[in-house]
Every structure is written in C-alpha cells, then in structure tokens.
Design a protein around this motif. Sequence first.
Motif, PDB file in Angstrom:
ATOM      1  N   PRO A 115       0.816  -1.231   0.000  1.00 46.42           N
ATOM      2  CA  PRO A 115       0.000   0.000   0.000  1.00 46.42           C
ATOM      3  C   PRO A 115       0.844   1.272   0.000  1.00 46.42           C
ATOM      4  CG  PRO A 115      -0.864  -1.599   1.570  1.00 46.42           C
ATOM      5  CD  PRO A 115       0.466  -2.125   1.116  1.00 46.42           C
ATOM      6  N   ALA A 116       1.916   1.273   0.798  1.00 37.92           N
ATOM      7  CA  ALA A 116       2.768   2.456   0.852  1.00 37.92           C
ATOM      8  C   ALA A 116       3.498   2.670  -0.462  1.00 37.92           C
ATOM      9  CB  ALA A 116       3.780   2.318   2.001  1.00 37.92           C
ATOM     10  N   ALA A 118       2.583   1.713  -3.483  1.00 41.12           N
ATOM     11  CA  ALA A 118       1.620   2.153  -4.506  1.00 41.12           C
ATOM     12  C   ALA A 118       1.255   3.624  -4.313  1.00 41.12           C
ATOM     13  CB  ALA A 118       0.369   1.275  -4.457  1.00 41.12           C
ATOM     14  N   ALA A 119       1.084   4.051  -3.066  1.00 41.04           N
ATOM     15  CA  ALA A 119       0.723   5.448  -2.801  1.00 41.04           C
ATOM     16  C   ALA A 119       1.848   6.387  -3.200  1.00 41.04           C
ATOM     17  CB  ALA A 119       0.379   5.618  -1.321  1.00 41.04           C
ATOM     18  N   PRO A 124      -2.497   4.463  -5.749  1.00 44.99           N
ATOM     19  CA  PRO A 124      -2.902   3.702  -4.556  1.00 44.99           C
ATOM     20  C   PRO A 124      -3.674   2.432  -4.881  1.00 44.99           C
ATOM     21  CG  PRO A 124      -3.355   6.049  -4.277  1.00 44.99           C
ATOM     22  CD  PRO A 124      -2.976   5.858  -5.716  1.00 44.99           C
ATOM     23  N   GLN A 125      -4.430   2.456  -6.001  1.00 45.28           N
ATOM     24  CA  GLN A 125      -5.230   1.287  -6.367  1.00 45.28           C
ATOM     25  C   GLN A 125      -4.376   0.135  -6.893  1.00 45.28           C
ATOM     26  OE1 GLN A 125      -4.953   4.223  -7.818  1.00 45.28           O
ATOM     27  NE2 GLN A 125      -5.975   4.297  -9.806  1.00 45.28           N
ATOM     28  N   SER A 127      -2.139  -1.440  -5.238  1.00 44.92           N
ATOM     29  CA  SER A 127      -1.642  -2.263  -4.127  1.00 44.92           C
ATOM     30  C   SER A 127      -1.965  -3.747  -4.311  1.00 44.92           C
ATOM     31  CB  SER A 127      -2.246  -1.755  -2.814  1.00 44.92           C
ATOM     32  OG  SER A 127      -1.879  -2.581  -1.743  1.00 44.92           O
ATOM     33  N   GLY A 128      -3.225  -4.059  -4.601  1.00 38.65           N
ATOM     34  CA  GLY A 128      -3.595  -5.463  -4.789  1.00 38.65           C
ATOM     35  C   GLY A 128      -2.922  -6.088  -5.988  1.00 38.65           C
ATOM     36  N   ARG A 131       0.606  -7.038  -5.055  1.00 41.23           N
ATOM     37  CA  ARG A 131       0.714  -8.241  -4.215  1.00 41.23           C
ATOM     38  C   ARG A 131       0.554  -9.526  -5.029  1.00 41.23           C
ATOM     39  NH1 ARG A 131      -2.689  -5.963   1.033  1.00 41.23           N
ATOM     40  NH2 ARG A 131      -0.845  -5.332   2.251  1.00 41.23           N
TER      41      ARG A 131
END
Length: 482
Positions: A115-116, A118-119, A124-125, A127-128, A131
């Motif tokens: 998350p960090a 990606a931000a 930010p979206q 992140s998934g 992973r």
Amino acid sequence: MTGSGTDTEAGPAPPALGRKVGSAARWSLVNTVVMRLGNFVTGIILARFFLGPEAWGVYGIAQTVLLVLLSANELGVSLAIVRWEGDPRRFAPTVLTLSAASSCLLYAALFAAAPAVAAVLGSPQASGVLRVMCLCVVLDGLSQVPAGFLTREFAQGRRMAVDAVNFVLSTAVTLLLAVEGWGPMSFACGAVAGNVAALIGCCLAAPGTLRFGWDREQARALLRFGLPLAGASMLALGVVNVDTMVVGSALDQLALGFYVLAFNISGWPVRIVSEAARRVSFAGFSRLASSPQALASGFGRALGVVVTATVPLCVLLAALAGPIVELVYGERWLPAARALPWLMALGLVRIGCELAYDCLVAIGRRRSLIAVQGLWLLILIPVLVIGAGTGGIVGVAQGHVLVAGGVVVPVFLIALHRGGIPLGTVARACAWPFLGGAVMSAAVLGLERYLGDGVLALLATGAAGTLCYVLCVLPSRSLLRG
C-alpha cells in the motif's frame, strides 16, 4: 569453480563452441521474435478494446516494481551456474536454497509494503495488483537453477518450448480476465499463471536440478560472487524503470498510461534483438574471457549484429511514431507518440549498454559495473524530475536520452577499453549501421511527407527506407561474419 575452488574442466574446442553458440543464438532469436510478436498482438487487443490509459498506468507501476525486485531476488548467485567452471550440480543445491530464501523474504517485504509503495508511486489502487503480480518473484527464484542449466548448455530449443507454454497460458488467462472486466488485475493473474508453467517447464527440461541443499563454504563463495552482480543488476533495472516512478509521482495517471505504452513500444527492438543476444552472450563471453583478443573480436561481432538488426526498427518507429501509434492502438493513444522518437533513441543506446554489461560481467569487472550503473541512476533521477516538470512525458524521454548519450555511453566505453575492448572495435561495429540509419531516416521522412500516412503509404515508405538501409550496410557483411 572460479573464485571458490580448484575444480576446472576443459572447455570445448573453439569450433564446437562456435557451433553451439550459433545454434543457440538462432533458437534464441526465433524464440524471442515469436514470443514478442505474440505479446505485441496481445497488447494491441487489450489497449484497443479492454484497457484504457489509466489501467495501463496501474499495470506499468506493478510491472516496474516487479522488474526491480526480479533484478536482485536471487542475490546474483544463479549466474554461477553459467559462469563457474566445474560440475555445476555440486553447488546448484546451495544456489537454489539461497535463491528461494531471498525471493521469499523479498516478497514478504513487498506484501507488507505494497500500500505504501503504490501510494508513493501515485497509484494507490495498484496495491492489490502488486501483491498478486509479485508472486512471480518467488516463482522466478525457484526457476533460476534449472533455467541456468539450460543457458549453460546453450539449450535454447528447450527454452523456447518452456517460453511457449508460459506465453500461451499467461496470455489466455490475461485475455479471459480482461474480457470479464478484471482490468489491470488480469495482467497480474496472467503473469503468475505463466510463471507457474515456466517453473514446471524448466524442471522438465532440466531434470534433477530442482534440489535444495546447503554448503556453508559454497554459500560464502556464491555471495561474494553474486552480491556485486545483484547490486549492479538492481541499479541497471532502476535506471530503466525510474522514469515510470517519476511520471507516476510527478504527473497524473493518464500521462503515466501514455508513457508506459510509449516505453513498451520503444522496447520492441530491445526485447526482440537484445534478449535473443543476451541469452547466449554471457555464456559466450565467459568462454572467451581468458583470451583478450578473442573476447574483443567476439564482442565486436556481437555488437555489430545487434546494432545492425536494431537500427532499422528504431528508425521506423521513431520517424513514423504518430501514424504507427494511431494505426495500431487507435486515436486515443496518440499522446504517447510524442515521447516515442526520444525513447527509440534510448532503446538503441540500451541495447549497446546491455551487451557491454554482459561482457564486463563475464570478465569479472563487477566494480566497474556498479560504478557505471550508480553514476547513471544518480544523474538520471534529478534530470527526469526536471524533465517531467518542464515537458511532461516528452521531457522525461528527452532527459533519458541526454543522460544516456552524454554521460553513460562514454563511461561504458572507458570501462570496455580498460577491460580489453578497444574503442576502435566499437566504432567499426557501429559505423555502417549508423550511416545506414541516417540515410534511412532521411528517406522515410521525405517519403512520408510525399506519400502520406495511409496503410499502403506506410508500407511503401517502410519498405523503401529498409531497402536504403540494407544497401548502406552491405559493405559490413565481412565484419559481421568475422
């Protein structure tokens, strides 16, 4: 093992080695061309019908992070399978243990930080997607040893079969999920499926190589050998991918999508020509490293071949950027064409630098590589930030070319000269292709103004320009054959 023991083995006779390298190079070229053409067609389908620039931006961020992680996930130790003398099956279990352990730790850190990350990169979206896609780090770490055996044995025919299965499965999964509306996650799931298939295929193509083991002395020698290479490789991947990070953080996601598409297009020649060459160049240079004269001759021929094959592709894509992007991807992607000519120049520089990189690794000049790559990245970051602020994605592309041509190429030439590759060898390898490229550029630009940019006009312009290029490089045939 070089640098870790006293075991040696007699190398094959030069004619036998030459036949092996030649056969491997042909298989590698066919493999790379087929796979890249397949990826090219898949990308067109996705860009035209299913994914817009914003989705490409998310994919670009995830792909960038994945490539940076892959540059050092196995700590550089897998290259010992190709480079070290002696029976590689003696130390392969230790290589596999180190590679798997480091890959798993790296993925765990990425999973927590996704998350960090990606931000910070402006998506930010993502992140998934990060992973899921970065599961490929673990799969790649497991496949390094069997893949290394295939490279060491110049078994590019078997490697092509593995890559074909990887491509078919990853493409099928990506397209199926894109049709179902999964967006950029379709890329991530497709990549994981393909890497699972590649791992299984490598194990079947190189049976008995996926064995874990541990030897403390071997591990120490492997880390002494591999860590400098992993550092240099991470710096090299940072150089190639920091622009995506800069665009993502400094501009908007729409601009990032356009830039990612333009960069992917600019990578066509690099992937088709350079990847085919690099699958055999490191192993070939390693066998020639003990003879400076043979190494210089081999590097000159290799550079001449890759530059001769790459220049016409770069010229066509640069000179006809707008019409090609509109024809292939559609009108909504036209903003990507503004950065493409500059990125094509960068692609040509990258091909030469990657070949020089392999040569320097083969002769053991790892410190020189780290210095070159570190200098490149150190200068590049502020230049790209300034370029993004003043010229958007075009400014980023121009900054790339400025640093690569004005700073990095001269430094690489000095490093090669110190490693026994005279500057004259490099100049002779590039002279005829560069002359042909200049003539071809003039012909293509002139004909494009006269004939226009319809499909038939583009085909005629490209054919005429290519003919001009071929006529210009014909005198270099003897140099390429050695």
